[in-house]
Enzyme design. Structure first.
Site, PDB file in Angstrom:
ATOM      1  N   ASP A 287       0.829  -1.200   0.000  1.00  0.00           N
ATOM      2  CA  ASP A 287       0.000   0.000   0.000  1.00  0.00           C
ATOM      3  C   ASP A 287       0.868   1.256   0.000  1.00  0.00           C
ATOM      4  OD1 ASP A 287      -2.599   1.467   0.436  1.00  0.00           O
ATOM      5  OD2 ASP A 287      -1.608   1.959   2.320  1.00  0.00           O
TER       6      ASP A 287
ATOM      7  N   GLU B  94      -1.858  -5.358  -3.678  1.00  0.00           N
ATOM      8  CA  GLU B  94      -0.866  -4.601  -2.915  1.00  0.00           C
ATOM      9  C   GLU B  94       0.259  -5.513  -2.425  1.00  0.00           C
ATOM     10  OE1 GLU B  94      -3.853  -1.100  -1.212  1.00  0.00           O
ATOM     11  OE2 GLU B  94      -3.386  -2.841   0.043  1.00  0.00           O
TER      12      GLU B  94
END
Length: 227
Positions: A49, A121
Site C-alpha cells: 500500500d 498490494e
C-alpha cells in the site's frame, strides 16, 4: 524453491522474474490458509500500500507539474483506492492463483473486491522486496497504464459532483437509499436510489453499494443537467 506452473505463468504475465520465489508465494497466500509454517500476505499488503502510494504520488507530480495539492489529492485517491487495485488484479487474473482456505473458496473469495485489492498490494510489495523500488515502480506503472492519464475524469466522481451541484443551489446533500440487495454474499447485487431535496431521483443497480451509488448519482446528475 521453485514456483508452481501457475505462479510461473503469473510471474511472466506481470513481467517479473522472482529471484526469491517464496516472496511471491507469500503474496498470494490469504490468511484463511495460513499456519505457523505458512505466512499470509497481510504484512506484504501493508508494505505494498505504501509503495503504491509513493509510485502514484511521483507519477502524478511528473504528469502535471502545475497541479496544486487540491487537484492532486483526488487523483491520487482514485488511483490507489481498493476498487482500482481490484480492477488491476482482475486484469492480470490474480484471483486464479490465490491460495485460499476452503471457506473462502466456497464463498467466492477469488472474486471478492477487498481480497483482490489486498493481494494486488501484496504482489507490489513482493516485487519491491525481491528487486527494489525501481522494479516495483516499473510494475505499477505498467499495470496501471492509461489509468494515470485518465485519472482526472475518475477523480471527479459522480457523487461529489452531484453534491456540489445540489449545494450550489441551496439544497441539502443527496440522500442514498438501498432499495434492495439480492444474490449470494460473495456476489451481491445492490439497487440504490439517490434523492435530491428538490424531488428528483434516480435508481441504479451494481455489484457493490459504492458502484451502485456512483451509477445512480451519475444518472441523476445527467438528468438535472439536461433539464
Amino acid at each position: 524453491m521453485k514456483l508452481a506452473a501457475d505462479l510461473q505463468a503469473f510471474a511472466a504475465l506481470i513481467g517479473h522474474d522472482f529471484k526469491r520465489p517464496e516472496i511471491l508465494i507469500r503474496a498470494v497466500t490469504h490468511a484463511s490458509i495460513s499456519s505457523p509454517t505458512r505466512d499470509d500476505n497481510e504484512r506484504l499488503e501493508f508494505l505494498g500500500d505504501r509503495v503504491l502510494g509513493l509510485v502514484m504520488a511521483e507519477a502524478l507530480l511528473e504528469a502535471d507539474r502545475n497541479a496544486s495539492e487540491g487537484q492532486l489529492a483526488p487523483r491520487f485517491n482514485a488511483l490507489v483506492r481498493k476498487e482500482t487495485c481490484a480492477d488491476v488484479a482482475r486484469q492480470i487474473n490474480l484471483g486464479d492463483v490465490l491460495k485460499l482456505g476452503r471457506s473462502e473458496m466456497i464463498s467466492g473469495g477469488r472474486r471478492k473486491e477487498a481480497l483482490l485489492a489486498d493481494a494486488m498490494e501484496a504482489v507490489i510489495a513482493a516485487v519491491y522486496r525481491d528487486a527494489g523500488f525501481d522494479a516495483a515502480k516499473a510494475l505499477v506503472l505498467r499495470l496501471w497504464g492509461d489509468r494515470i492519464n485518465r485519472v482526472e475524469a475518475d477523480a471527479r466522481d459522480a457523487k461529489t459532483s452531484l453534491q456540489e451541484w445540489a449545494q450550489a443551489r441551496g439544497q441539502t446533500p443527496p440522500a442514498y437509499v438501498e432499495l434492495s440487495r439480492k444474490g449470494p454474499d460473495h456476489a451481491p447485487i445492490f439497487t440504490i436510489e439517490v434523492q435530491l431535496s428538490s424531488g428528483q431521483t434516480a435508481i441504479a443497480t451494481a455489484g457493490s453499494k459504492r458502484h451502485a451509488e456512483q451509477a445512480a448519482a451519475k444518472a441523476l446528475l445527467e438528468k438535472v443537467q439536461s433539464e
